[in-house]
Scaffold this active site. Structure first.
Site, PDB file in Angstrom:
ATOM      1  N   SER A   1       3.418  -2.037  10.360  1.00  0.00           N
ATOM      2  CA  SER A   1       4.871  -2.079  10.579  1.00  0.00           C
ATOM      3  C   SER A   1       5.505  -3.426  10.228  1.00  0.00           C
ATOM      4  CB  SER A   1       5.209  -1.673  12.020  1.00  0.00           C
ATOM      5  OG  SER A   1       4.777  -0.344  12.266  1.00  0.00           O
TER       6      SER A   1
ATOM      7  N   GLU B   1      -5.345  -4.896  10.710  1.00  0.00           N
ATOM      8  CA  GLU B   1      -4.307  -3.889  10.910  1.00  0.00           C
ATOM      9  C   GLU B   1      -4.586  -3.130  12.198  1.00  0.00           C
ATOM     10  OE1 GLU B   1      -2.312  -2.748   6.985  1.00  0.00           O
ATOM     11  OE2 GLU B   1      -4.110  -1.554   7.117  1.00  0.00           O
TER      12      GLU B   1
ATOM     13  N   ASN C   1       0.871  -1.173   0.000  1.00  0.00           N
ATOM     14  CA  ASN C   1       0.000   0.000   0.000  1.00  0.00           C
ATOM     15  C   ASN C   1       0.909   1.225   0.000  1.00  0.00           C
ATOM     16  OD1 ASN C   1      -1.764   2.068   0.557  1.00  0.00           O
ATOM     17  ND2 ASN C   1      -2.338   1.348   2.599  1.00  0.00           N
TER      18      ASN C   1
ATOM     19  N   LYS D   1       0.185   4.244  -0.299  1.00  0.00           N
ATOM     20  CA  LYS D   1      -0.473   5.425   0.287  1.00  0.00           C
ATOM     21  C   LYS D   1      -0.240   6.645  -0.609  1.00  0.00           C
ATOM     22  CE  LYS D   1      -0.159   3.243   4.761  1.00  0.00           C
ATOM     23  NZ  LYS D   1      -0.071   3.358   6.201  1.00  0.00           N
TER      24      LYS D   1
ATOM     25  N   GLU E   1      -6.682   4.593   7.745  1.00  0.00           N
ATOM     26  CA  GLU E   1      -6.596   6.032   7.438  1.00  0.00           C
ATOM     27  C   GLU E   1      -7.883   6.534   6.792  1.00  0.00           C
ATOM     28  OE1 GLU E   1      -2.861   5.531   5.461  1.00  0.00           O
ATOM     29  OE2 GLU E   1      -2.055   4.979   7.424  1.00  0.00           O
TER      30      GLU E   1
ATOM     31  N   GLY F   1       2.418   2.384  10.738  1.00  0.00           N
ATOM     32  CA  GLY F   1       3.340   3.504  10.553  1.00  0.00           C
ATOM     33  C   GLY F   1       4.038   3.935  11.832  1.00  0.00           C
TER      34      GLY F   1
ATOM     35  N   HIS G   1      -9.402   1.060   4.913  1.00  0.00           N
ATOM     36  CA  HIS G   1      -8.103   1.189   5.579  1.00  0.00           C
ATOM     37  C   HIS G   1      -8.248   2.130   6.776  1.00  0.00           C
ATOM     38  CE1 HIS G   1      -4.012   2.558   6.342  1.00  0.00           C
ATOM     39  NE2 HIS G   1      -3.654   1.377   5.874  1.00  0.00           N
TER      40      HIS G   1
HETATM   41  P1  PGA Z   1       2.901   0.380   7.663  1.00  0.00           P
HETATM   42  O1  PGA Z   1       1.435   0.548   7.027  1.00  0.00           O
HETATM   43  O2  PGA Z   1       3.485  -0.890   7.095  1.00  0.00           O
HETATM   44  O3  PGA Z   1       3.661   1.606   7.212  1.00  0.00           O
HETATM   45  O4  PGA Z   1       2.732   0.316   9.143  1.00  0.00           O
HETATM   46  C1  PGA Z   1       0.593  -0.558   6.898  1.00  0.00           C
HETATM   47  C2  PGA Z   1      -0.708  -0.132   6.280  1.00  0.00           C
HETATM   48  O5  PGA Z   1      -1.214   0.945   6.621  1.00  0.00           O
HETATM   49  O6  PGA Z   1      -1.277  -0.849   5.437  1.00  0.00           O
END
Ligand code: PGA
Length: 254
Positions: free
Chosen positions: A213, A167, A9, A11, A97, A173, A95
């Site tokens: 992460s 998640e 992803n 983003k 976000e 993140g 997601h």
């Molecule tokens: P990250 O994001 O690997 O940077 O923690 C995962 C995600 O949001 O799908």
């Protein structure tokens, strides 16, 4: 046997040039990872250039979001049919976000899931608890309610095309990864919900990804868990070597 899905992803990262370069770098080595299914989800504006950069390599193309209506006066939005028309095969929905920055609800995610399936686009439906929910011992309840709400009314036939991504919001993140045991506990519970709502055979076939992460150095341990069937990767998917190292870790556990 569930083929691990290793999904990047991206983003709101990359630009025209770096998106194509990242896709090319992944495509160039995709043949080495036949035990896993690779997927990249670039910003929607770069979907076609990433598709072209992938060419005939075994790397799937997915979007990060879409709107549930088929067409019309919805400024700034993209439909499922638009995505399939450029050969995207997956779309990430709900997601964290989208839920927490843009206020998407389970109902919104459900409408999008239904629309994606109707257009033969495979949804990757994300669920995950906030830190305060985990600390209050509410993880299982929150995940169950997101599962119920986001996947309401999905038939068994359609569910076969759905991927679920767990998640934990506190792990996205942040560099704070769930322990393999914490992740497996939620994944096993999601699998049980699939058994309860559908049947054991279908539940065994649905892939449940972990995200939050995931890095080359923690991927093998997470992906070796019985109910973790791949990864949804943010930060580490922006470097071809790291993304492919995670794919390598998943292949090693098959
Ligand atoms: P990250 O994001 O690997 O940077 O923690 C995962 C995600 O949001 O799908």
């Amino acid at each position: 046997m569930r083929t691990p899905l290793i999904a990047g992803n991206w983003k709101m990262n990359t630009d025209s040039e770096s998106a194509a370069a990242l896709a090319s770098a992944i495509a160039a080595r995709a043949g080495e990872f036949s035990a896993a299914e690779l997927l990249v989800c670039p910003p929607s504006i770069f979907l076609t250039s990433v598709r072209d950069a992938i060419g005939g390599a075994a790397v799937g193309l997915g979007a990060q979001n879409m709107y549930h209506e088929p067409k019309g006066a919805f400024t700034g939005e993209i439909s499922a049919a638009m995505l399939t028309s450029i050969n995207a095969t997956y779309v990430i929905l709900g997601h964290s976000e989208r839920r927490h920055v843009f206020g998407e609800t389970d109902e919104d995610v459900n409408k999008k899931t239904v629309a994606a399936l109707g257009a033969e686009l495979k949804p990757i439906v994300c669920v995950g608890e906030l830190l305060e929910e985990r600390e209050a011992g509410r993880t299982a309840e929150v995940i169950r309610s997101q599962f119920e709400g986001s996947l309401a009314g999905i038939s068994a036939g359609d569910m076969a095309d759905v991927v679920i991504a767990y998640e934990p919001v506190w792990a996205i993140g942040t560099g704070k990864v769930a322990t393999p045991e914490q992740a497996e506990e939620v994944h096993a519970d999601l699998r049980k919900q699939l058994v309860d709502r559908y049947n054991a055979e279908l539940a065994e076939s649905v892939r449940i990804l972990y995200g939050g992460s995931v890095k080359p150095d923690n991927a093998a341990e997470l992906l070796s868990q019985a109910n973790i069937d791949g990864a949804l990767i943010g930060g580490a998917s922006l470097k071809a070597d790291d993304f492919l190292a995670i794919a390598q870790a998943s292949s090693a556990t098959v």
